[in-house]
Scaffold this active site. Structure first.
Site, PDB file in Angstrom:
ATOM      1  N   SER A 261     -32.672 -13.372  17.934  1.00 49.46           N
ATOM      2  CA  SER A 261     -31.847 -14.209  17.061  1.00 49.46           C
ATOM      3  C   SER A 261     -31.195 -15.343  17.844  1.00 49.46           C
ATOM      4  O   SER A 261     -30.950 -15.240  19.045  1.00 49.46           O
ATOM      5  CB  SER A 261     -30.754 -13.372  16.394  1.00 49.46           C
ATOM      6  OG  SER A 261     -31.312 -12.281  15.705  1.00 49.46           O
TER       7      SER A 261
HETATM    8  N1  SAH Z   1     -31.150  -8.533  16.887  1.00 51.93           N
HETATM    9  C1  SAH Z   1     -32.463  -8.880  17.351  1.00 51.93           C
HETATM   10  C2  SAH Z   1     -33.192  -9.641  16.269  1.00 51.93           C
HETATM   11  C3  SAH Z   1     -34.635  -9.350  16.216  1.00 51.93           C
HETATM   12  S1  SAH Z   1     -35.470  -9.950  14.775  1.00 51.93           S
HETATM   13  C4  SAH Z   1     -32.361  -9.645  18.633  1.00 51.93           C
HETATM   14  O1  SAH Z   1     -31.246 -10.039  19.000  1.00 51.93           O
HETATM   15  O2  SAH Z   1     -33.363  -9.825  19.307  1.00 51.93           O
HETATM   16  C5  SAH Z   1     -35.283  -8.591  13.672  1.00 51.93           C
HETATM   17  C6  SAH Z   1     -35.941  -7.308  14.073  1.00 51.93           C
HETATM   18  O3  SAH Z   1     -35.807  -6.404  12.968  1.00 51.93           O
HETATM   19  C7  SAH Z   1     -37.427  -7.372  14.367  1.00 51.93           C
HETATM   20  O4  SAH Z   1     -37.665  -6.946  15.665  1.00 51.93           O
HETATM   21  C8  SAH Z   1     -38.069  -6.424  13.347  1.00 51.93           C
HETATM   22  O5  SAH Z   1     -39.175  -5.703  13.848  1.00 51.93           O
HETATM   23  C9  SAH Z   1     -36.899  -5.509  13.003  1.00 51.93           C
HETATM   24  N2  SAH Z   1     -36.967  -4.842  11.707  1.00 51.93           N
HETATM   25  C10 SAH Z   1     -37.421  -5.335  10.532  1.00 51.93           C
HETATM   26  N3  SAH Z   1     -37.310  -4.417   9.555  1.00 51.93           N
HETATM   27  C11 SAH Z   1     -36.776  -3.293  10.122  1.00 51.93           C
HETATM   28  C12 SAH Z   1     -36.419  -2.018   9.621  1.00 51.93           C
HETATM   29  N4  SAH Z   1     -36.620  -1.684   8.340  1.00 51.93           N
HETATM   30  N5  SAH Z   1     -35.889  -1.110  10.476  1.00 51.93           N
HETATM   31  C13 SAH Z   1     -35.700  -1.445  11.791  1.00 51.93           C
HETATM   32  N6  SAH Z   1     -36.023  -2.633  12.314  1.00 51.93           N
HETATM   33  C14 SAH Z   1     -36.543  -3.561  11.494  1.00 51.93           C
END
Ligand code: SAH
Length: 209
Positions: free
Chosen positions: A52
């Site tokens: 993010s």
């Molecule tokens: N907070 C993270 C953001 C990553 S993007 C950072 O700082 O890097 C969001 C993430 O949510 C992705 O890696 C995706 O695989 C995950 N995601 C999507 N749906 C999900 C779910 N139902 N349960 C757990 N993770 C999920």
């Protein structure tokens, strides 16, 4: 990053700013992207996902208002960066990532940065993580079509849930505050996150709030 991207865009909570200054974002991206790690934009982390944008991490954290004794849950751990920021501000952090390879990578990055109070597991977290509930803070780092009822139900008394809600192109960060048996929802900041997948995510089809 803190001065140019966060303070200038209105992040004011000194604890959040301090945590954002402490956590080294370049440790959560591939070495080839380390040079871009302090720019205010998401970066690819593989598997079609992104780390993010720093401003959104700071904004979501500020809205969740974490306190030193708090227990926190993050849904969508991705690179582990948001979890690392929460780990600076809370007593204990539980983080869920649906892609096992990313969960493993996040675990490694968090261990390398010395965060000892974070537990990362790989499963569909769209309905939360009942085993460790209730939580004072819940941050969802992926965009949901609506606010999953099960997540709201995992808030402790006085707890705060921050979740991007809306369509795939644009969402708003919603803040749900539990006050006794009452839940107050406000919509705070426009944003664009990757889709929340799973049972209560985009196309999940499960009925929710
Ligand atoms: N907070 C993270 C953001 C990553 S993007 C950072 O700082 O890097 C969001 C993430 O949510 C992705 O890696 C995706 O695989 C995950 N995601 C999507 N749906 C999900 C779910 N139902 N349960 C757990 N993770 C999920």
């Amino acid at each position: 990053m803190v001065t140019e991207q966060l303070i200038r865009r209105g992040i004011g909570d000194p604890r959040v700013l301090a945590a954002m200054g402490l956590v080294e974002r370049h440790r959560f991206v591939e070495a080839a992207l380390a040079g871009a790690a302090y720019e205010d934009r998401p970066l690819p982390i593989g598997h079609g996902q992104t780390i993010s944008q720093p401003y959104m991490v700071a904004r979501a954290t500020e809205l969740a208002a974490p306190l030193p004794g708090d227990r926190a849950l993050e849904v969508g751990a991705g690179s582990g960066y948001q979890a690392a920021v929460l780990a600076e501000l809370c007593a204990e952090v539980f983080a869920i990532e649906i892609v096992p390879a990313l969960a493993e990578r996040a675990r490694r990055a968090l261990a390398e940065t010395g965060a000892r109070n974070v537990t990362v597991e790989a499963f569909d977290g769209s309905g939360g993580w009942p085993a460790h509930a209730p939580y004072d803070v819940i941050i969802v780092s992926a965009g949901a079509p609506r606010i999953p009822t099960l997540l709201v139900g995992e808030l402790a008394e006085g707890g705060r849930l921050v979740i991007p809600v809306g369509g795939p192109q644009e969402q708003e960060l919603a803040l749900v505050r539990r006050v006794g048996d009452d839940y107050q929802t406000s919509f705070e900041t426009r944003c664009r996150y990757v889709d929340l997948r799973g049972r209560f995510g985009v196309g999940g089809g499960a009925p929710a709030a």
